[in-house]
Design an enzyme around this catalytic site. Structure first.
Site, PDB file in Angstrom:
ATOM      1  N   PRO A 181       0.813  -1.224   0.000  1.00  0.00           N
ATOM      2  CA  PRO A 181       0.000   0.000   0.000  1.00  0.00           C
ATOM      3  C   PRO A 181       0.845   1.273   0.000  1.00  0.00           C
ATOM      4  O   PRO A 181       1.968   1.278   0.510  1.00  0.00           O
ATOM      5  CB  PRO A 181      -0.815  -0.125   1.299  1.00  0.00           C
ATOM      6  CG  PRO A 181      -0.854  -1.589   1.582  1.00  0.00           C
ATOM      7  CD  PRO A 181       0.473  -2.112   1.117  1.00  0.00           C
ATOM      8  N   PHE A 182       0.303   2.305  -0.592  1.00  0.00           N
ATOM      9  CA  PHE A 182       0.902   3.640  -0.636  1.00  0.00           C
ATOM     10  C   PHE A 182       2.262   3.643  -1.341  1.00  0.00           C
ATOM     11  O   PHE A 182       3.116   4.457  -1.043  1.00  0.00           O
ATOM     12  CB  PHE A 182       1.033   4.221   0.788  1.00  0.00           C
ATOM     13  CG  PHE A 182      -0.241   4.165   1.573  1.00  0.00           C
ATOM     14  CD1 PHE A 182      -1.341   4.930   1.213  1.00  0.00           C
ATOM     15  CD2 PHE A 182      -0.352   3.318   2.663  1.00  0.00           C
ATOM     16  CE1 PHE A 182      -2.533   4.855   1.940  1.00  0.00           C
ATOM     17  CE2 PHE A 182      -1.534   3.237   3.395  1.00  0.00           C
ATOM     18  CZ  PHE A 182      -2.631   4.011   3.025  1.00  0.00           C
ATOM     19  N   ARG A 183       2.451   2.681  -2.251  1.00  0.00           N
ATOM     20  CA  ARG A 183       3.677   2.566  -3.041  1.00  0.00           C
ATOM     21  C   ARG A 183       4.922   2.305  -2.191  1.00  0.00           C
ATOM     22  O   ARG A 183       6.059   2.545  -2.633  1.00  0.00           O
ATOM     23  CB  ARG A 183       3.887   3.811  -3.923  1.00  0.00           C
ATOM     24  CG  ARG A 183       2.765   4.037  -4.937  1.00  0.00           C
ATOM     25  CD  ARG A 183       3.153   5.063  -5.986  1.00  0.00           C
ATOM     26  NE  ARG A 183       4.305   4.623  -6.780  1.00  0.00           N
ATOM     27  CZ  ARG A 183       4.235   3.753  -7.790  1.00  0.00           C
ATOM     28  NH1 ARG A 183       3.076   3.217  -8.144  1.00  0.00           N
ATOM     29  NH2 ARG A 183       5.327   3.439  -8.453  1.00  0.00           N
ATOM     30  N   LEU A 184       4.724   1.810  -0.990  1.00  0.00           N
ATOM     31  CA  LEU A 184       5.854   1.415  -0.151  1.00  0.00           C
ATOM     32  C   LEU A 184       6.144  -0.063  -0.404  1.00  0.00           C
ATOM     33  O   LEU A 184       6.013  -0.929   0.468  1.00  0.00           O
ATOM     34  CB  LEU A 184       5.539   1.683   1.327  1.00  0.00           C
ATOM     35  CG  LEU A 184       5.258   3.147   1.667  1.00  0.00           C
ATOM     36  CD1 LEU A 184       4.912   3.291   3.141  1.00  0.00           C
ATOM     37  CD2 LEU A 184       6.467   4.019   1.306  1.00  0.00           C
TER      38      LEU A 184
END
Length: 207
Positions: A181-184
């Site tokens: 999630p959230f490009r992490l």
């Protein structure tokens, strides 16, 4: 065994890239609708320009990743000329990707013969009839060639053409990427200095 058959090694060690790849591929075989062993293969031509296309992984173990092709094809000629290649697996259903690259070697005749015999008869005929990556006079010309080789090998075994065999990529690096999630995203790369060497680094990369 079918033309989509895949042979794998026996992996038990933890924290080792081939074992992790085997686990991820097993997951993909359960979730991907078609061809979980499909992979983008990148090569380089004599001018240094890259080419990429999809192929099917046909086997892997600690020696490397194996696929088969016509050596007279564009990818075959580029690999024979440069002796190096890269692969990228993408399993959309799992939001996972694996990249690898390294030098390439030709599989043994025994390996190529053993895999060739598992292919459907029509695929073995096609290996003789298809002049892969070369201009086609017409669709009829291809169908005529298939008919000629079918008649020639109407009975008995169909030998493997000398120009049809396999390549093995012996990776110097293997990178595993998992969407978060959230490009992490989770991104880990294994590295080694030579194909015969041990994996000396596991680096967690920025996503």
């Amino acid at each position: 065994m079918t033309d989509n058959a895949l042979t794998t090694g026996d992996f038990t060690e933890e924290n080792e890239p081939f074992a992790l790849f085997a686990s991820w591929l097993a997951d993909a075989e359960k979730s991907e609708i078609n061809d979980p062993n499909a992979v983008a293969l990148a090569t380089v031509d004599a001018d240094g320009l890259p080419n990429v296309r999809m192929v099917l992984l046909k086997g892997f173990d600690r020696d490397g990743f194996v696929f088969y092709t016509n050596f007279e094809s564009q990818k075959g000629q580029e690999i024979l000329g440069q002796k190096k290649a890269a692969m990228c697996f993408h399993w959309k259903s799992l939001r996972r990707q694996v990249r690898l690259r390294g030098p390439v070697e030709i599989v043994t005749d025994a390996e190529a013969d053993a895999y060739y015999k598992t292919r459907p008869r029509g695929s073995r005929i096609g290996a003789w009839a298809s002049k892969q990556s070369r201009p086609l006079e017409s669709r009829f010309a291809l169908e005529k060639s298939v008919a000629e080789y079918t008649a020639r090998h109407a009975l008995g075994d169909i030998p493997r053409p000398a120009h049809w065999s396999g390549f093995r990529i012996r990776p110097l690096s293997i990178e595993f990427w998992h969407d978060r999630p959230f490009r992490l995203h989770d991104r880990i790369e294994f590295r080694r200095a030579a194909p015969e060497g041990d994996w000396t680094a596991k680096v967690r990369m920025y996503p």
